[in-house]
Design a protein around this motif. Structure first.
Motif, PDB file in Angstrom:
ATOM      1  N   LEU A  66     -11.056   1.031 -88.036  1.00 18.77           N
ATOM      2  CA  LEU A  66     -11.246  -0.404 -87.873  1.00 18.77           C
ATOM      3  C   LEU A  66     -12.622  -0.630 -87.276  1.00 18.77           C
ATOM      4  N   TYR A  68     -15.747  -3.750 -86.521  1.00 13.08           N
ATOM      5  CA  TYR A  68     -15.987  -5.186 -86.383  1.00 13.08           C
ATOM      6  C   TYR A  68     -17.400  -5.506 -86.846  1.00 13.08           C
ATOM      7  N   GLU A 115     -12.882  -8.420 -88.466  1.00 10.02           N
ATOM      8  CA  GLU A 115     -12.372  -7.063 -88.663  1.00 10.02           C
ATOM      9  C   GLU A 115     -12.617  -6.562 -90.085  1.00 10.02           C
TER      10      GLU A 115
END
Length: 260
Positions: A66, A68, A115
């Motif tokens: 993940l 950002y 995200e």
């Protein structure tokens, strides 16, 4: 628009000089940064224009990650996903799939984390961040673009967002001209501005004139692919495929050319 890591790993997203293994990927006039993180690495290259910024990013993901993205100012960004598909969660717009060989015009809210979820694999994208000054200049010079720019220049929910556009051969050629440019600084800036303007024209024209036909084009390609796989031992001439797709030879040739 910068990439950052979530939570406790944020401090590990410090840029370093790109390893020599990536030399063939480097753009000579770009600002290149390499990021290593627990799930993989990223080669980020920034090309600064007068009032726009072009980014090329390669992600090498070893395990699900993940990341950002964040911008200090509101951005209208035209994203080209050239390799791999990524699921994103944009503030104010909901979940969006950035699919391989598709492009999207996206609004990015300032000072919020958006995200991006990566599965293991290799991913490559090019996106162009247009400044407000650039968009105002374009809208003033080409009034027919103003409604489309104003419509996109704010968060749009997933349900109301237009379908992505195919990345055509012409679009790939324009992107290649950008990253392979060997002109002097002054000439390079002129070429870059012309190309990023042309790419925006192509995207908006496709959305206005051809977006209605995108689902049909996509369905025809998918159905013909399945038909070909299932009938490899039979006649697969252009005439046969046209009858199967219920379209003319000219139309099918245009669909295949745009898709591939």
């Amino acid at each position: 628009m910068e990439c950052i890591l979530p939570g406790r790993f944020k401090g590990k997203m410090n840029p370093t000089a790109p390893p020599s293994a990536y030399n063939k990927l480097l753009i000579p006039f770009a600002i290149s940064r390499h990021y290593a993180f627990p799930g993989g690495s990223c080669l980020s290259q920034e090309i600064k224009g007068s009032d726009f910024t072009i980014w090329q990013r390669h992600f090498f993901i070893r395990k699900p990650s993940l990341l950002y993205s964040c911008s200090s100012r509101p951005l209208l960004t035209l994203n080209y996903t050239l390799e791999g598909s990524v699921t994103c969660l944009l503030h104010g717009s909901g979940e969006i799939k950035l699919e391989e060989n598709r492009c999207r015009l996206l609004y990015v809210s300032p000072e919020v984390r958006n995200e991006a979820v990566f599965a293991p694999g290799i991913f490559m994208c090019i996106h162009i961040d247009y400044s407000s000054a650039f968009l105002q200049k374009i809208a003033g010079k080409y009034p027919f673009l103003k409604p489309a720019i104003e419509k996109e220049n704010h968060p749009i929910s997933s349900a109301a967002r237009p379908a992505p556009s195919l990345i055509t051969r012409k679009t790939r050629m324009l992107l290649e001209e950008i990253i392979s440019c060997r002109e002097t600084e002054t000439n390079r800036q002129l070429l870059l501005e012309a190309r990023v303007r042309e790419l925006l024209f192509i995207y908006i024209k496709d959305q206005e004139n051809n977006n209605y036909s995108y689902p049909r084009r996509s369905r025809i390609i998918e159905e013909l692919t399945c038909y070909i796989v299932e009938h490899l031992d039979q006649d697969l001439s252009l005439s046969t495929l046209c009858r199967q797709a219920k379209t003319s030879k000219t139309a099918l040739q245009k669909i295949c050319k745009a898709h591939h």
